[in-house]
Design a protein around this motif. Sequence first.
Motif, PDB file in Angstrom:
ATOM      1  N   SER A 142    -101.681  48.116 102.421  1.00  0.00           N
ATOM      2  CA  SER A 142    -102.515  49.198 102.970  1.00  0.00           C
ATOM      3  C   SER A 142    -102.551  49.122 104.493  1.00  0.00           C
ATOM      4  O   SER A 142    -102.498  50.146 105.191  1.00  0.00           O
ATOM      5  N   GLU A 143    -102.595  47.933 105.061  1.00  0.00           N
ATOM      6  CA  GLU A 143    -102.576  47.784 106.510  1.00  0.00           C
ATOM      7  C   GLU A 143    -101.249  48.259 107.077  1.00  0.00           C
ATOM      8  O   GLU A 143    -101.191  48.911 108.136  1.00  0.00           O
ATOM      9  N   ARG A 144    -100.159  47.951 106.381  1.00  0.00           N
ATOM     10  CA  ARG A 144     -98.831  48.422 106.807  1.00  0.00           C
ATOM     11  C   ARG A 144     -98.794  49.950 106.829  1.00  0.00           C
ATOM     12  O   ARG A 144     -98.286  50.561 107.778  1.00  0.00           O
ATOM     13  N   THR A 145     -99.376  50.572 105.798  1.00  0.00           N
ATOM     14  CA  THR A 145     -99.418  52.036 105.764  1.00  0.00           C
ATOM     15  C   THR A 145    -100.207  52.586 106.950  1.00  0.00           C
ATOM     16  O   THR A 145     -99.770  53.537 107.615  1.00  0.00           O
ATOM     17  N   LEU A 146    -101.353  51.983 107.226  1.00  0.00           N
ATOM     18  CA  LEU A 146    -102.159  52.420 108.376  1.00  0.00           C
ATOM     19  C   LEU A 146    -101.414  52.231 109.690  1.00  0.00           C
ATOM     20  O   LEU A 146    -101.431  53.104 110.578  1.00  0.00           O
ATOM     21  N   LEU A 147    -100.753  51.088 109.822  1.00  0.00           N
ATOM     22  CA  LEU A 147    -100.002  50.819 111.045  1.00  0.00           C
ATOM     23  C   LEU A 147     -98.828  51.782 111.210  1.00  0.00           C
ATOM     24  O   LEU A 147     -98.504  52.214 112.330  1.00  0.00           O
ATOM     25  N   ARG A 148     -98.188  52.130 110.118  1.00  0.00           N
ATOM     26  CA  ARG A 148     -97.083  53.096 110.185  1.00  0.00           C
ATOM     27  C   ARG A 148     -97.611  54.464 110.642  1.00  0.00           C
ATOM     28  O   ARG A 148     -96.964  55.160 111.439  1.00  0.00           O
ATOM     29  N   GLN A 149     -98.772  54.830 110.088  1.00  0.00           N
ATOM     30  CA  GLN A 149     -99.371  56.111 110.509  1.00  0.00           C
ATOM     31  C   GLN A 149     -99.716  56.081 111.991  1.00  0.00           C
ATOM     32  O   GLN A 149     -99.428  57.038 112.730  1.00  0.00           O
ATOM     33  N   LYS A 150    -100.298  54.995 112.452  1.00  0.00           N
ATOM     34  CA  LYS A 150    -100.623  54.860 113.878  1.00  0.00           C
ATOM     35  C   LYS A 150     -99.366  54.937 114.729  1.00  0.00           C
ATOM     36  O   LYS A 150     -99.330  55.584 115.780  1.00  0.00           O
ATOM     37  N   LEU A 151     -98.314  54.230 114.268  1.00  0.00           N
ATOM     38  CA  LEU A 151     -97.052  54.249 114.995  1.00  0.00           C
ATOM     39  C   LEU A 151     -96.481  55.664 115.049  1.00  0.00           C
ATOM     40  O   LEU A 151     -95.980  56.105 116.096  1.00  0.00           O
ATOM     41  N   SER A 152     -96.565  56.352 113.978  1.00  0.00           N
ATOM     42  CA  SER A 152     -96.083  57.726 113.941  1.00  0.00           C
ATOM     43  C   SER A 152     -96.872  58.602 114.912  1.00  0.00           C
ATOM     44  O   SER A 152     -96.284  59.396 115.657  1.00  0.00           O
ATOM     45  N   TYR A 153     -98.186  58.450 114.910  1.00  0.00           N
ATOM     46  CA  TYR A 153     -99.017  59.221 115.846  1.00  0.00           C
ATOM     47  C   TYR A 153     -98.682  58.865 117.291  1.00  0.00           C
ATOM     48  O   TYR A 153     -98.557  59.741 118.145  1.00  0.00           O
ATOM     49  N   MET A 154     -98.532  57.587 117.548  1.00  0.00           N
ATOM     50  CA  MET A 154     -98.232  57.152 118.915  1.00  0.00           C
ATOM     51  C   MET A 154     -96.852  57.657 119.341  1.00  0.00           C
ATOM     52  O   MET A 154     -96.654  58.027 120.514  1.00  0.00           O
ATOM     53  N   THR A 155     -95.911  57.657 118.433  1.00  0.00           N
ATOM     54  CA  THR A 155     -94.581  58.161 118.750  1.00  0.00           C
ATOM     55  C   THR A 155     -94.646  59.646 119.093  1.00  0.00           C
ATOM     56  O   THR A 155     -94.010  60.105 120.068  1.00  0.00           O
ATOM     57  N   GLN A 156     -95.431  60.370 118.324  1.00  0.00           N
ATOM     58  CA  GLN A 156     -95.600  61.798 118.614  1.00  0.00           C
ATOM     59  C   GLN A 156     -96.264  62.009 119.977  1.00  0.00           C
ATOM     60  O   GLN A 156     -95.850  62.863 120.768  1.00  0.00           O
ATOM     61  N   ILE A 157     -97.263  61.229 120.267  1.00  0.00           N
ATOM     62  CA  ILE A 157     -97.960  61.344 121.552  1.00  0.00           C
ATOM     63  C   ILE A 157     -96.996  61.037 122.686  1.00  0.00           C
ATOM     64  O   ILE A 157     -96.952  61.749 123.702  1.00  0.00           O
ATOM     65  N   LEU A 158     -96.227  59.986 122.557  1.00  0.00           N
ATOM     66  CA  LEU A 158     -95.255  59.641 123.588  1.00  0.00           C
ATOM     67  C   LEU A 158     -94.224  60.752 123.757  1.00  0.00           C
ATOM     68  O   LEU A 158     -93.829  61.085 124.889  1.00  0.00           O
ATOM     69  N   LEU A 159     -93.791  61.286 122.675  1.00  0.00           N
ATOM     70  CA  LEU A 159     -92.818  62.356 122.761  1.00  0.00           C
ATOM     71  C   LEU A 159     -93.407  63.566 123.482  1.00  0.00           C
ATOM     72  O   LEU A 159     -92.760  64.160 124.369  1.00  0.00           O
ATOM     73  N   PHE A 160     -94.643  63.896 123.142  1.00  0.00           N
ATOM     74  CA  PHE A 160     -95.296  65.014 123.829  1.00  0.00           C
ATOM     75  C   PHE A 160     -95.502  64.717 125.309  1.00  0.00           C
ATOM     76  O   PHE A 160     -95.323  65.588 126.163  1.00  0.00           O
ATOM     77  N   GLN A 161     -95.851  63.482 125.629  1.00  0.00           N
ATOM     78  CA  GLN A 161     -96.047  63.121 127.040  1.00  0.00           C
ATOM     79  C   GLN A 161     -94.726  63.198 127.801  1.00  0.00           C
ATOM     80  O   GLN A 161     -94.688  63.612 128.955  1.00  0.00           O
ATOM     81  N   GLN A 162     -93.653  62.747 127.171  1.00  0.00           N
ATOM     82  CA  GLN A 162     -92.355  62.820 127.825  1.00  0.00           C
ATOM     83  C   GLN A 162     -91.935  64.273 128.046  1.00  0.00           C
ATOM     84  O   GLN A 162     -91.372  64.622 129.068  1.00  0.00           O
ATOM     85  N   LEU A 163     -92.258  65.080 127.073  1.00  0.00           N
ATOM     86  CA  LEU A 163     -91.897  66.483 127.221  1.00  0.00           C
ATOM     87  C   LEU A 163     -92.729  67.162 128.310  1.00  0.00           C
ATOM     88  O   LEU A 163     -92.258  68.033 129.021  1.00  0.00           O
ATOM     89  N   ARG A 164     -93.928  66.757 128.486  1.00  0.00           N
ATOM     90  CA  ARG A 164     -94.795  67.317 129.508  1.00  0.00           C
ATOM     91  C   ARG A 164     -94.348  66.909 130.901  1.00  0.00           C
ATOM     92  O   ARG A 164     -94.488  67.672 131.861  1.00  0.00           O
ATOM     93  N   GLN A 165     -93.897  65.708 131.005  1.00  0.00           N
ATOM     94  CA  GLN A 165     -93.511  65.211 132.325  1.00  0.00           C
ATOM     95  C   GLN A 165     -92.187  65.824 132.783  1.00  0.00           C
ATOM     96  O   GLN A 165     -91.922  65.881 133.973  1.00  0.00           O
ATOM     97  N   GLN A 166     -91.380  66.248 131.951  1.00  0.00           N
ATOM     98  CA  GLN A 166     -90.119  66.863 132.352  1.00  0.00           C
ATOM     99  C   GLN A 166     -90.424  68.275 132.871  1.00  0.00           C
ATOM    100  O   GLN A 166     -91.308  68.954 132.364  1.00  0.00           O
ATOM    101  N   PRO A 167     -89.671  68.696 133.866  1.00  0.00           N
ATOM    102  CA  PRO A 167     -89.882  70.068 134.319  1.00  0.00           C
ATOM    103  C   PRO A 167     -89.516  71.034 133.205  1.00  0.00           C
ATOM    104  O   PRO A 167     -88.613  70.788 132.428  1.00  0.00           O
ATOM    105  N   PHE A 168     -90.243  72.072 133.172  1.00  0.00           N
ATOM    106  CA  PHE A 168     -90.048  73.026 132.100  1.00  0.00           C
ATOM    107  C   PHE A 168     -88.721  73.725 132.298  1.00  0.00           C
ATOM    108  O   PHE A 168     -88.492  74.380 133.295  1.00  0.00           O
ATOM    109  N   SER A 169     -87.895  73.524 131.356  1.00  0.00           N
ATOM    110  CA  SER A 169     -86.616  74.214 131.376  1.00  0.00           C
ATOM    111  C   SER A 169     -86.326  74.696 129.975  1.00  0.00           C
ATOM    112  O   SER A 169     -86.806  74.146 129.000  1.00  0.00           O
ATOM    113  N   SER A 170     -85.546  75.659 129.956  1.00  0.00           N
ATOM    114  CA  SER A 170     -85.238  76.222 128.649  1.00  0.00           C
ATOM    115  C   SER A 170     -84.308  75.324 127.861  1.00  0.00           C
ATOM    116  O   SER A 170     -84.212  75.430 126.673  1.00  0.00           O
TER     117      SER A 170
END
Length: 168
Positions: free
Chosen positions: A129-157
């Motif tokens: 159960s802890e592994r499942t929770l940690l995987r979910q956290k990792l998934s959320y953190m990965t999504q957050i990082l991806l969104f942050q990386q996308l925000r920091q890049q200049p908007f281009s098509s």
Amino acid sequence: MLSAISASDALLGNPFASSAFDGGFPPWDCTDFFFAAINTSSSGSDDPNENNAKEKPGSEAVMDERKRRRKISNRESARRSRMRKQRHLENLRNQLKASRVENRELNNRLQLMVHHFNRVRTENDWLRSERTLLRQKLSYMTQILLFQQLRQQPFSSSAWPCNNVTPQ
């Protein structure tokens, strides 16, 4: 009638035709002769074969001695058999005691192993159960990082593949 058979009648095969029965009397007609031999010896011994061995002729005394020895041998054999049986029963009792002790020890070990197994299973369930929770956290953190990386890049098509279409 049996008492009417003569002692010299060879055709009938008279078993009483011996020198002791010259008059042709069978043993049942001469009771005083047979009972006198039986009642004359009495030494007070408990063994009835002891007196009979002295009264009888050689071959009968030998047979009585053999019977007496055989009785003694049989008694000794029966005694040895009883002793073997007693030893066997005692061995079986000892084996039973040892088996019961071993059974108790194995049962205690089994209970300990079952307890340990339950603890490990509970811990394993908790870890899953802890592994499942940690995987979910990792998934959320990965999504957050991806969104942050996308925000920091200049908007281009070109950053968005769906925006690669050029307007006309």
